[in-house]
Scaffold this motif. Structure first.
Motif, short mmCIF file in Angstrom:
data_model
loop_
_atom_site.label_atom_id
_atom_site.label_comp_id
_atom_site.label_asym_id
_atom_site.label_seq_id
_atom_site.Cartn_x
_atom_site.Cartn_y
_atom_site.Cartn_z
N ILE A 104 -8.70 1.52 -3.86
CA ILE A 104 -8.56 0.28 -4.62
C ILE A 104 -7.65 -0.66 -3.84
O ILE A 104 -6.55 -0.29 -3.46
CB ILE A 104 -7.99 0.54 -6.03
CG1 ILE A 104 -9.03 1.31 -6.87
CG2 ILE A 104 -7.61 -0.77 -6.71
CD1 ILE A 104 -8.58 1.63 -8.27
N VAL A 124 -5.51 -3.96 -3.93
CA VAL A 124 -4.85 -4.93 -4.80
C VAL A 124 -4.68 -6.22 -4.00
O VAL A 124 -3.79 -6.33 -3.17
CB VAL A 124 -3.50 -4.40 -5.31
CG1 VAL A 124 -2.81 -5.45 -6.18
CG2 VAL A 124 -3.69 -3.11 -6.09
N PHE A 155 -7.55 -9.45 -7.66
CA PHE A 155 -7.56 -8.17 -8.37
C PHE A 155 -7.70 -8.36 -9.87
O PHE A 155 -7.03 -9.18 -10.48
CB PHE A 155 -6.26 -7.41 -8.08
CG PHE A 155 -6.12 -6.13 -8.83
CD1 PHE A 155 -6.74 -4.98 -8.38
CD2 PHE A 155 -5.38 -6.06 -10.01
CE1 PHE A 155 -6.62 -3.78 -9.08
CE2 PHE A 155 -5.26 -4.88 -10.71
CZ PHE A 155 -5.88 -3.74 -10.24
N VAL A 165 -8.08 -5.55 -13.00
CA VAL A 165 -8.12 -4.13 -13.31
C VAL A 165 -9.35 -3.74 -14.13
O VAL A 165 -9.82 -2.59 -14.05
CB VAL A 165 -6.83 -3.70 -14.04
CG1 VAL A 165 -6.82 -4.20 -15.48
CG2 VAL A 165 -6.62 -2.20 -13.98
N TYR A 197 -12.29 -1.87 -12.56
CA TYR A 197 -12.14 -0.49 -12.11
C TYR A 197 -12.23 0.53 -13.24
O TYR A 197 -11.89 1.69 -13.05
CB TYR A 197 -10.81 -0.35 -11.35
CG TYR A 197 -10.77 -1.24 -10.13
CD1 TYR A 197 -11.42 -0.88 -8.96
CD2 TYR A 197 -10.12 -2.47 -10.18
CE1 TYR A 197 -11.42 -1.71 -7.86
CE2 TYR A 197 -10.10 -3.31 -9.08
CZ TYR A 197 -10.75 -2.93 -7.92
OH TYR A 197 -10.76 -3.75 -6.83
N VAL A 230 -4.23 3.40 -2.77
CA VAL A 230 -4.18 1.96 -3.03
C VAL A 230 -3.71 1.23 -1.78
O VAL A 230 -2.77 1.66 -1.11
CB VAL A 230 -3.23 1.65 -4.20
CG1 VAL A 230 -3.21 0.15 -4.51
CG2 VAL A 230 -3.62 2.44 -5.45
N ASN A 271 0.37 -6.64 -10.27
CA ASN A 271 -0.96 -6.05 -10.37
C ASN A 271 -0.94 -4.55 -10.07
O ASN A 271 -1.71 -3.78 -10.66
CB ASN A 271 -1.93 -6.77 -9.44
CG ASN A 271 -2.43 -8.09 -10.03
OD1 ASN A 271 -2.53 -8.24 -11.24
ND2 ASN A 271 -2.72 -9.04 -9.17
N LEU A 315 -2.30 -1.63 -12.55
CA LEU A 315 -3.18 -0.53 -12.14
C LEU A 315 -2.58 0.82 -12.51
O LEU A 315 -3.29 1.71 -13.00
CB LEU A 315 -3.45 -0.61 -10.65
CG LEU A 315 -4.31 0.51 -10.06
CD1 LEU A 315 -5.70 0.53 -10.70
CD2 LEU A 315 -4.42 0.36 -8.54
N CYS A 316 -1.30 0.97 -12.28
CA CYS A 316 -0.63 2.23 -12.65
C CYS A 316 -0.75 2.49 -14.14
O CYS A 316 -1.05 3.62 -14.57
CB CYS A 316 0.84 2.18 -12.26
SG CYS A 316 1.17 2.30 -10.48
N SER A 332 -4.23 3.58 -15.02
CA SER A 332 -4.57 4.91 -14.49
C SER A 332 -3.87 6.04 -15.22
O SER A 332 -4.38 7.17 -15.25
CB SER A 332 -4.21 4.97 -13.00
OG SER A 332 -4.83 3.95 -12.28
N CYS A 351 -1.06 6.46 -8.65
CA CYS A 351 -1.49 5.37 -7.77
C CYS A 351 -0.57 5.38 -6.55
O CYS A 351 0.64 5.12 -6.69
CB CYS A 351 -1.42 4.02 -8.47
SG CYS A 351 -2.58 3.86 -9.85
#
Length: 270
Positions: free
Chosen positions: A75, A77, A81, A83, A86, A103, A116, A120-121, A124, A131
């Motif tokens: 992924i 970033v 980006f 999220v 994804y 990442v 960002n 994402l973290c 996830s 990540c």
């Protein structure tokens, strides 16, 4: 000595995930990496989120062999980006039982990159994946010091730094910068070697990284100094693509040489 090793997807990128699992099982790897999204436009990837039959074949191979999926790539970033794009990636990763997401930081606006990455973290975490930000000299997270800034400011429990031996050496990162990294930021590391000479252009750096890595001990990276600073129980991904050699002997034989070399390196590390 490390007891388990993952076969990074780049070591044998021509193998589909089921093929990679079968090869890994025959050779003795405990896990593999899977590239769900390409590293660059037109690059090789196996988007299992868009191919239910290949996903099911992969899951069947995992069940039959006991070889697991460790990490997913990748992924990026960047400035665009989102999220939400994804969701399928994360859902498939959870089905595969993946532990980590590789990442890359491609946004020149560091504040936005940090925000960002944190998003994402957070997305996830419910899927049980970390990540792991891989610093690479040609990205906007070019070295270990930059990665530490991003992870520290993002402040997410499942955020981490991926130390790749090649990028560590070629970004001129300092061994002393490893000393104060919290253990919770380190989820795995990537082992390889490379020639001592460092290309001066991005194209040269990328070519070596993707096509011409060397087995431990064949190049000029001080791998012992690096891995003595990392936790002894850190999972190791063997990322050693070498197109010229694997094309001659075949992907399975090359992956076997990679594993033997990785085991040999850690057996001799004191």
């Amino acid at each position: 000595m490390k007891s388990t090793f993952a076969m990074a997807c780049l070591t044998a990128l021509n193998l589909t995930p089921p093929q990679a699992i079968s090869v890994a099982a025959r050779i003795g790897y405990t896990s593999i990496g899977v590239r769900l999204l390409p590293a660059g436009p037109g690059g090789v990837a196996y988007p299992l989120m868009d191919n239910p039959s290949l996903l099911q074949e992969t899951l069947s191979c995992i069940a039959d062999t006991g070889v697991t999926v460790f990490d997913l790539e990748m992924i990026r970033v960047n400035e665009t980006f989102d999220v939400a794009q994804y969701k399928g990636f994360l859902e498939v990763g959870a089905k595969l039982g993946a532990k980590a997401i590789l990442v890359a930081g491609d946004d020149s606006d560091q504040s936005r990159l940090i925000d960002n990455f944190a998003v994402l973290c957070q997305a996830s975490a419910p899927y049980g994946m970390t990540c792991d930000l891989e610093f690479m000299p040609w990205t906007h997270v070019p070295d270990l010091a930059s990665a530490k800034q991003v992870i520290g400011k993002a402040a997410c429990d499942n955020g981490g730094i991926l130390v790749d031996a090649l990028h560590f050496a070629r970004s001129f990162s300092r061994l002393d910068d490893l000393n104060d990294i919290p253990r919770s930021w380190l989820h795995y590391a990537q082992l390889c070697d490379a020639p001592a000479g460092i290309p001066t252009d991005v194209a040269g750096l990328i070519h070596t990284a993707r096509c011409e890595r060397l087995l431990p001990g064949e190049g000029g990276i001080d791998l012992a100094a690096l891995f003595r600073r990392l936790p002894a129980d850190l999972p190791i991904s063997l990322e050693i693509p070498n197109d010229a050699r694997s094309n001659i002997i075949g992907s399975e034989a090359w992956a076997s040489d990679v594993l033997a070399s990785g085991r040999g390196f850690f057996a001799g590390l004191r």
